[in-house]
Design an enzyme around this catalytic site. Structure first.
Site, PDB file in Angstrom:
ATOM      1  N   ASP A 141      -2.365 -11.135  -1.528  1.00 16.21           N
ATOM      2  CA  ASP A 141      -2.964 -10.571  -0.324  1.00 16.21           C
ATOM      3  C   ASP A 141      -4.427 -10.259  -0.649  1.00 16.21           C
ATOM      4  OD1 ASP A 141      -1.844  -8.994   2.367  1.00 16.21           O
ATOM      5  OD2 ASP A 141      -3.620  -8.052   1.491  1.00 16.21           O
TER       6      ASP A 141
ATOM      7  N   HIS B  95       0.817  -1.220   0.000  1.00 15.15           N
ATOM      8  CA  HIS B  95       0.000   0.000   0.000  1.00 15.15           C
ATOM      9  C   HIS B  95       0.852   1.274   0.000  1.00 15.15           C
ATOM     10  CE1 HIS B  95      -3.440  -2.510   0.494  1.00 15.15           C
ATOM     11  NE2 HIS B  95      -3.185  -2.842   1.747  1.00 15.15           N
TER      12      HIS B  95
ATOM     13  N   HIS C 191      -6.052  -7.693   0.021  1.00 17.94           N
ATOM     14  CA  HIS C 191      -6.229  -6.268  -0.288  1.00 17.94           C
ATOM     15  C   HIS C 191      -5.433  -5.910  -1.541  1.00 17.94           C
ATOM     16  CE1 HIS C 191      -6.661  -6.650   4.176  1.00 17.94           C
ATOM     17  NE2 HIS C 191      -7.820  -6.098   3.851  1.00 17.94           N
TER      18      HIS C 191
ATOM     19  N   ASP D 121      -4.438 -13.393   4.693  1.00 19.93           N
ATOM     20  CA  ASP D 121      -5.740 -12.810   4.989  1.00 19.93           C
ATOM     21  C   ASP D 121      -6.909 -13.240   4.092  1.00 19.93           C
ATOM     22  OD1 ASP D 121      -4.531 -11.348   2.976  1.00 19.93           O
ATOM     23  OD2 ASP D 121      -4.493  -9.460   4.078  1.00 19.93           O
TER      24      ASP D 121
END
Length: 326
Positions: free
Chosen positions: A162, A118, A164, A239
């Protein structure tokens, strides 16, 4: 197999903070106990010059000195401290060392943390300060160019699994044909403003094993048709697991193992070196998150053994980990 850690650089967090800082030390403890043939090495910090291959000098200095504006610090999600800045450098350094190892020796190497996808060039976000995969891709390209003049730019694929989307990575490498970004993630999950990757695969809430693995097969097939990498950076987030507080997908333990096997097999078939990082994992049960990540190492170790087994040579397969293309 070599893996690099920085879990003893612990940044102080307020009580009740949702970031699972304890999982990194627990992962190292379990690897040492259960997979003792994995060599665990302390990560070195990334230098200013290495970080500056991706990040702006002003941002690097602000992180080092603790002078980020409050809003920018809140976007990262950690309070500033010298330990926070040092851990961020070491997290990048671990991925750099893993990449250098596989570029020199072949095989698979890993960062016990990392996957800070990110972070943008001039800001952090979502518990990510510096973007370790972006810095690693740029540094490996620079070192490859120095060693292999005239052979063109090293081609790197980032396989981001991931839950995200890797928005910072996608933004950094937008319109860069030498780095291919693949992100499979929850369509409605963070970040809510996504950046276009070279290949984005958006998954619905509640997505389970069969749907996920079918989507991954399709994505890897499309990747094969669109790009010929020489280095794989694999973000093996925990995740997507069904027990994750922030994931919103429903992958089982076996489904995540199948995911890892698909990625490793894809790289193995092409004789590509792999550097991996663990990415996110925010399970209600910390031990379940760590178990997912330990199993990723089990899968990686098994594939590394496949490469180095004598039968690989006798069957006409080069047993070294490298890209066999001229």
């Amino acid at each position: 197999m070599h893996a690099f850690y920085a879990d003893h650089f612990v940044l102080p967090l307020p009580q009740g903070h949702r970031f699972p800082m304890a999982k990194y030390a627990r992962l190292r403890e379990r690897l040492a106990a259960e997979l003792p043939d994995i060599a665990l090495n302390e990560a070195l910090p990334a230098t200013d010059g290495e970080l500056a291959l991706v990040h702006t000098p002003a941002y690097i200095a602000a992180v080092a000195q603790g002078t980020l504006p409050p809003a920018a610090q809140r976007e990262i999600g950690f309070p500033w401290s010298p330990a926070m800045a040092e851990r961020a450098r070491r997290s990048v350094g671990a991925t750099l060392q893993a990449c250098r190892h596989v570029m020199a020796h072949g095989g698979i190497a890993a960062n016990l943390a990392g996957g800070t996808h990110h972070a943008h060039a001039d800001k952090g976000g979502g518990f990510c300060v510096f973007n370790d995969f972006a810095v690693a891709a740029r540094l490996m390209q620079a070192e490859h160019a120095r060693l292999h003049r005239g052979r063109g730019t090293l081609r790197v694929v980032i396989v981001d699994l991931d839950v995200h989307q890797g928005n910072g990575t996608a933004r950094i490498f937008a319109n860069d044909p030498s780095v291919f970004t693949l992100s499979m993630h929850g369509a409605k999950n963070f970040p809510f403003r996504k950046e276009p990757s070279d290949l984005d695969v958006e998954l619905p809430d509640g997505c389970g094993d069969d749907e996920y693995l079918a989507a991954l097969d399709h994505a890897l097939d499309e990747l094969s048709h669109r790009f010929e990498p020489e280095l794989v950076l694999y973000l093996a987030g925990a995740d997507p697991h069904e027990g994750d507080r922030l994931g919103r997908l429903r992958l089982s333990f076996d489904g995540l193992e199948a995911r890892d096997r698909r990625v490793m097999d894809w790289a193995w078939q092409r004789r590509l070196p792999v550097a991996m990082a663990m990415g996110g994992g925010y399970g209600h049960d910390l031990e379940a998150t760590v178990a997912v990540q330990v199993n990723t190492y089990r899968v990686a170790r098994a594939y590394l053994r496949r490469w180095t087994a004598p039968t690989a040579v006798t069957e006409g397969v080069d047993g070294r980990w490298h890209n066999a293309r001229p």
